[in-house]
Design an enzyme around this catalytic site. Structure first.
Site, PDB file in Angstrom:
ATOM      1  N   SER A 231       0.851  -1.183   0.000  1.00 23.95           N
ATOM      2  CA  SER A 231       0.000   0.000   0.000  1.00 23.95           C
ATOM      3  C   SER A 231       0.885   1.231   0.000  1.00 23.95           C
ATOM      4  O   SER A 231       2.057   1.180   0.371  1.00 23.95           O
ATOM      5  CB  SER A 231      -0.905  -0.016   1.238  1.00 23.95           C
ATOM      6  OG  SER A 231      -1.764   1.109   1.264  1.00 23.95           O
ATOM      7  N   CYS A 232       0.322   2.366  -0.441  1.00 24.77           N
ATOM      8  CA  CYS A 232       1.055   3.642  -0.428  1.00 24.77           C
ATOM      9  C   CYS A 232       0.018   4.750  -0.355  1.00 24.77           C
ATOM     10  O   CYS A 232      -0.996   4.608   0.310  1.00 24.77           O
ATOM     11  CB  CYS A 232       1.968   3.765  -1.648  1.00 24.77           C
ATOM     12  SG  CYS A 232       1.100   3.723  -3.232  1.00 24.77           S
ATOM     13  N   GLY A 233       0.244   5.851  -1.040  1.00 25.06           N
ATOM     14  CA  GLY A 233      -0.727   6.933  -1.030  1.00 25.06           C
ATOM     15  C   GLY A 233      -1.869   6.716  -1.999  1.00 25.06           C
ATOM     16  O   GLY A 233      -3.036   6.885  -1.652  1.00 25.06           O
TER      17      GLY A 233
END
Length: 292
Positions: A231-233
């Protein structure tokens, strides 16, 4: 012609420039999207435009198979082509394009290590970047693979699964909730149980670290054999982790498409703050996040 792996360098690409069935794709995003120069003949894989689902409530969402097929055909890509994708930041959004192509059943793709900065640094030719590709249409057909992109329900279940690890590619400040989110309306912090591995930790001088260093980075974050979720932004730099994990020998990988743009919205999805992962939640179906 097939790339030797998911990552190629300028030394591999330069002598093959202009080869039949070699397609270069520029997957730059944000401020780099309008870079004035490109690798010769590169075509725009527009992650801020038609290569993301315009109807999705969060940015950089994978389009459906039909829309993806149509967009890639407009770039002139055939099923028999070989693709090298790069971005103007170095290693940032190109990995997202590589992962999307894999998810749509296309394996003849690689990321250019170091991207446009490395190409320029090697003294190799560039040319002015046109507004769009205007060549012939291609024959590419998407053949979606299940499980390479996942939603919040799968991630919530993974957080409490001892056979899985969720890795968060954001900076340490955003993970801890001490730095503001760049998108308004999002909660600060991270998913309980998620481990922080900032995507920049996998890079050195704008290039991917050697495979042995990548293996060590992932060994510290997750045991070999576990399924890894990234996951990230907004689902872009999570794919840098997917690329790094692949180079490190991991194969059971998934990217959370909505990432923090979805999870961080006001909703019942759990969020914790601080530098530690925190206790993983009990497994439960993920509720629908609130509208942005």
């Amino acid at each position: 012609m097939c790339p030797p792996g998911p990552l190629v360098d300028t030394g591999w690409l330069a002598p093959r420039l202009g080869a039949e069935r070699l397609v270069l794709l520029d997957a730059s995003v944000g401020a780099h999207r309008g870079a004035a120069e490109r690798l010769p003949g590169a075509r725009p894989f527009d992650l801020d435009g038609e290569l993301s689902d315009p109807a999705a409530p969060v940015p950089h969402t994978l389009p459906g198979a039909d829309a993806f097929t149509a967009a890639v055909r407009r770039l002139g890509l055939d099923d028999e082509d070989t693709v090298v994708v790069y971005d103007a930041a170095g290693i940032h959004s190109a990995a997202r394009a590589w992962w999307m192509l894999r998810a749509m059943g296309f394996d003849r793709a690689a990321v250019l290590d170091g991207g446009l900065p490395a190409w320029r640094g090697a003294g190799l030719p560039v040319e002015p970047r046109p507004a769009a590709y205007d060549g012939p249409r291609g024959t590419f057909t998407a053949r979606p693979r299940a499980g390479l992109f996942v939603g919040s329900a799968e991630v919530l279940a993974a957080l409490s699964d001892p056979a899985a690890v969720v890795l968060d590619a954001r900076t340490r400040g955003r993970y801890a909730g001490t730095a503001p989110e760049p998108r308004p309306g999002l909660r600060g912090g991270h998913m309980p149980g998620a481990v922080n591995l900032p995507f920049g930790d996998l890079l050195r001088d704008g290039r991917m670290r050697p495979a042995d260093e990548l293996r060590e980075a992932f060994r510290a974050a997750a045991e070999q054999g576990r399924r890894l979720y990234f996951s990230c932004g907004s689902g872009v730099t999570a794919c840098v982790l997917a690329l790094g994990a692949h180079l490190a020998g991991h194969r059971d990988l998934a990217v959370y498409d909505g990432s923090w743009s979805e999870w961080g919205l006001p909703s019942a999805l759990p969020v914790v703050t601080g530098e530690e992962p925190g206790a993983a939640p009990a497994g439960a179906p993920a509720p629908e996040p609130a509208a942005p």
